[in-house]
Design a protein around this motif. Structure first.
Motif, PDB file in Angstrom:
ATOM      1  N   MET A   1       0.821  -1.201   0.000  1.00 56.81           N
ATOM      2  CA  MET A   1       0.000   0.000   0.000  1.00 56.81           C
ATOM      3  C   MET A   1       0.863   1.262   0.000  1.00 56.81           C
ATOM      4  SD  MET A   1      -2.950   1.103   2.740  1.00 56.81           S
ATOM      5  CE  MET A   1      -1.755   1.508   4.011  1.00 56.81           C
ATOM      6  N   THR A   2       2.055   1.171   0.591  1.00 55.76           N
ATOM      7  CA  THR A   2       2.947   2.318   0.719  1.00 55.76           C
ATOM      8  C   THR A   2       3.771   2.580  -0.545  1.00 55.76           C
ATOM      9  OG1 THR A   2       4.456   0.740   1.767  1.00 55.76           O
ATOM     10  CG2 THR A   2       3.165   2.176   3.228  1.00 55.76           C
ATOM     11  N   HIS A   3       3.729   1.681  -1.520  1.00 52.77           N
ATOM     12  CA  HIS A   3       4.422   1.859  -2.800  1.00 52.77           C
ATOM     13  C   HIS A   3       5.916   2.124  -2.631  1.00 52.77           C
ATOM     14  CE1 HIS A   3       0.604   1.915  -4.983  1.00 52.77           C
ATOM     15  NE2 HIS A   3       0.141   2.713  -4.036  1.00 52.77           N
ATOM     16  N   ASP A   4       6.524   1.471  -1.645  1.00 53.51           N
ATOM     17  CA  ASP A   4       7.944   1.711  -1.382  1.00 53.51           C
ATOM     18  C   ASP A   4       8.709   0.408  -1.191  1.00 53.51           C
ATOM     19  OD1 ASP A   4       6.783   0.965   1.001  1.00 53.51           O
ATOM     20  OD2 ASP A   4       7.622   2.605   2.194  1.00 53.51           O
ATOM     21  N   GLY A   5       8.308  -0.626  -1.936  1.00 51.63           N
ATOM     22  CA  GLY A   5       8.886  -1.942  -1.727  1.00 51.63           C
ATOM     23  C   GLY A   5      10.125  -2.249  -2.543  1.00 51.63           C
ATOM     24  N   LEU A   6      10.561  -1.349  -3.418  1.00 53.24           N
ATOM     25  CA  LEU A   6      11.745  -1.588  -4.234  1.00 53.24           C
ATOM     26  C   LEU A   6      12.956  -0.942  -3.566  1.00 53.24           C
ATOM     27  CD1 LEU A   6      10.206  -0.939  -7.780  1.00 53.24           C
ATOM     28  CD2 LEU A   6      10.475  -3.118  -6.568  1.00 53.24           C
ATOM     29  N   LEU A   7      13.665  -1.725  -2.785  1.00 51.34           N
ATOM     30  CA  LEU A   7      14.757  -1.209  -1.955  1.00 51.34           C
ATOM     31  C   LEU A   7      16.075  -1.346  -2.711  1.00 51.34           C
ATOM     32  CD1 LEU A   7      13.715  -2.679   1.530  1.00 51.34           C
ATOM     33  CD2 LEU A   7      12.865  -0.652   0.316  1.00 51.34           C
ATOM     34  N   PHE A   8      16.227  -0.561  -3.751  1.00 54.07           N
ATOM     35  CA  PHE A   8      17.449  -0.605  -4.539  1.00 54.07           C
ATOM     36  C   PHE A   8      18.629   0.009  -3.783  1.00 54.07           C
ATOM     37  CE2 PHE A   8      14.373  -0.264  -8.296  1.00 54.07           C
ATOM     38  CZ  PHE A   8      14.283  -1.644  -8.422  1.00 54.07           C
ATOM     39  N   ASP A   9      18.353   0.953  -2.890  1.00 49.51           N
ATOM     40  CA  ASP A   9      19.408   1.636  -2.146  1.00 49.51           C
ATOM     41  C   ASP A   9      19.561   1.038  -0.749  1.00 49.51           C
ATOM     42  OD1 ASP A   9      19.805   3.421  -4.289  1.00 49.51           O
ATOM     43  OD2 ASP A   9      18.148   4.685  -3.592  1.00 49.51           O
ATOM     44  N   GLU A  10      20.638   1.418  -0.098  1.00 43.45           N
ATOM     45  CA  GLU A  10      20.919   0.937   1.255  1.00 43.45           C
ATOM     46  C   GLU A  10      19.844   1.411   2.226  1.00 43.45           C
ATOM     47  OE1 GLU A  10      24.505   1.202   4.627  1.00 43.45           O
ATOM     48  OE2 GLU A  10      24.792   2.015   2.603  1.00 43.45           O
ATOM     49  N   GLN A  11      19.485   0.524   3.168  1.00 41.33           N
ATOM     50  CA  GLN A  11      18.450   0.805   4.160  1.00 41.33           C
ATOM     51  C   GLN A  11      19.057   0.845   5.564  1.00 41.33           C
ATOM     52  OE1 GLN A  11      15.145   1.333   3.053  1.00 41.33           O
ATOM     53  NE2 GLN A  11      16.263   1.284   1.089  1.00 41.33           N
ATOM     54  N   PRO A  12      18.437   1.573   6.492  1.00 44.42           N
ATOM     55  CA  PRO A  12      18.941   1.592   7.869  1.00 44.42           C
ATOM     56  C   PRO A  12      18.914   0.186   8.473  1.00 44.42           C
ATOM     57  CG  PRO A  12      17.328   3.348   7.519  1.00 44.42           C
ATOM     58  CD  PRO A  12      17.275   2.479   6.318  1.00 44.42           C
ATOM     59  N   PRO A  13      20.024  -0.331   8.962  1.00 43.46           N
ATOM     60  CA  PRO A  13      20.056  -1.696   9.492  1.00 43.46           C
ATOM     61  C   PRO A  13      19.041  -1.942  10.607  1.00 43.46           C
ATOM     62  CG  PRO A  13      22.281  -0.873   9.189  1.00 43.46           C
ATOM     63  CD  PRO A  13      21.374   0.290   8.961  1.00 43.46           C
ATOM     64  N   ASP A  14      18.803  -0.941  11.447  1.00 36.75           N
ATOM     65  CA  ASP A  14      17.851  -1.135  12.549  1.00 36.75           C
ATOM     66  C   ASP A  14      16.448  -1.445  12.050  1.00 36.75           C
ATOM     67  OD1 ASP A  14      19.808  -0.786  14.413  1.00 36.75           O
ATOM     68  OD2 ASP A  14      19.275   1.287  14.916  1.00 36.75           O
TER      69      ASP A  14
END
Length: 355
Positions: free
Chosen positions: A185-198
């Motif tokens: 629903m948030t349209h943000d599921g393509l994590l091509f870039d680095e994400q916060p480990p926490d």
């Protein structure tokens, strides 16, 4: 400064590579792999797979493909027939993330994706008659990366969902809804870039809590099912189930339309473990081979009860919101499960369709 190595044709020799760099490199490899695979047709498919995959690649797919070894076998038996049937195929991804595998102590690096393979269904596939219309094959995949090669893949796909699009009905009416399923629903599921480990650690913790809590299947006299589920899920959760079971929305309807009937249908439930479980950002997932062994004594999916145990090969994908889970996409090899129960759905569908 980190020096970006080629992800094709060159083994990594940098023993000091950070966890973030290893994940970034694995993501690049899979994006290059998808681009080459999606562009290729015919003999080029085997060439694309050989370029990116280990010679002894282990590829796990739904029935009737099951487990294949080596990139050429996968190209010849899966990709070439599929791309010949779904012409002008597009990969429409909704999820893309990577991480280290909790199951092996966070040693191996995996990349996961989920979405639809869309094309013009112009030729038969697995005996399913073509429609000459757009068709969408739901898929989810996990890829294990070692050096510059894919060494394992689990690619699960909803064949019964494609049957329904072709006008066939492999199962009795399901308890939930049949849909072409959207991404988050948030349209943000393509994590091509680095994400916060926490964020990834929080997501994995939420998945682990749910698994351990559901694993108890508590006595309903001690706690109501909805109250048990509420410990892991947000109230507006969505369960995107496979064709034959369907999708359901809100925690109460999930309990009514899937979780409750599922628990009532089976006894002698055995959890066989996962081969990979990981998370990045607010998304995560797992798969097993098989995850569960269950006996459908109470009947399941409108089918009669049985004393014969069956295996369920499952991929689950999740979106976390806060400290609980909000969306869950599920892929279950129902053709394999029902074949173990004595029902070959593909054979029956070919007979009904006159092919």
């Amino acid at each position: 400064m980190h020096t970006d190595k080629s992800v094709i044709g060159e083994k990594s020799v940098d023993n000091s590579e950070s966890a973030a760099d290893a994940i970034a490199r694995a993501k690049r490899l899979i994006r290059h792999y998808y681009a080459a695979l999606d562009k290729a047709d015919g003999p080029q498919l085997a060439d694309a797979m050989v370029r990116f995959c280990a010679e002894d690649l282990v590829w796990r797919g739904f029935h009737p493909f099951n487990e294949l070894t080596g990139p050429r076998a996968v190209a010849d038996q899966f990709w070439t027939p599929l791309k010949s049937a779904l012409r002008h195929m597009q990969r429409r991804m909704d999820l893309f993330f990577a991480g280290r595998n909790e199951i092996d102590g966070f040693q191996s690096v995996w990349v996961a994706s989920m979405g639809h393979l869309m094309g013009l269904f112009d030729r038969p596939w697995l005996g399913i008659p073509p429609t000459r219309r757009i068709a969408m094959l739901r898929y989810a995949a996990f890829h294990k990366i070692e050096g510059d090669r894919i060494v394992e893949t689990a690619m699960f796909f909803d064949i019964p969902h494609l049957m329904v699009q072709a006008g066939l009905h492999p199962f009795p009416p399901q308890t939930a809804a049949h849909l072409v399923q959207p991404g988050p629903m948030t349209h943000d599921g393509l994590l091509f870039d680095e994400q916060p480990p926490d964020e990834g650690r929080r997501t994995l913790a939420a998945i682990d809590f749910m698994l351990n809590d559901v694993a108890t299947w508590k006595n309903p006299d001690e706690i109501a099912l909805v109250d048990e589920l509420r410990r892991s899920w947000n109230e507006d959760m969505i369960w995107w189930g496979p064709e034959g079971i369907g999708a359901t929305y809100t925690l109460e309807r999930y309990a009514e339309q899937h979780s409750g009937p599922f628990r009532a249908a089976f006894r002698d439930r055995r959890f066989n473990g996962h081969l990979c479980r990981m998370a990045e950002g607010r998304f995560g997932g797992f798969f097993g081979w098989p995850n569960l062994t269950l006996t459908p004594t109470g009947g399941f999916m409108g089918m009669p009860g049985s004393d014969r145990p069956g295996d369920m090969r499952v991929i689950d994908m999740y979106r976390r919101d806060g400290d609980k889970l909000s969306e869950n996409w599920i892929f279950i090899d129902l053709l394999h499960f029902w074949k173990q129960q004595g029902l070959d759905v593909l054979d029956r569908m070919q007979s009904l369709s006159g092919r």
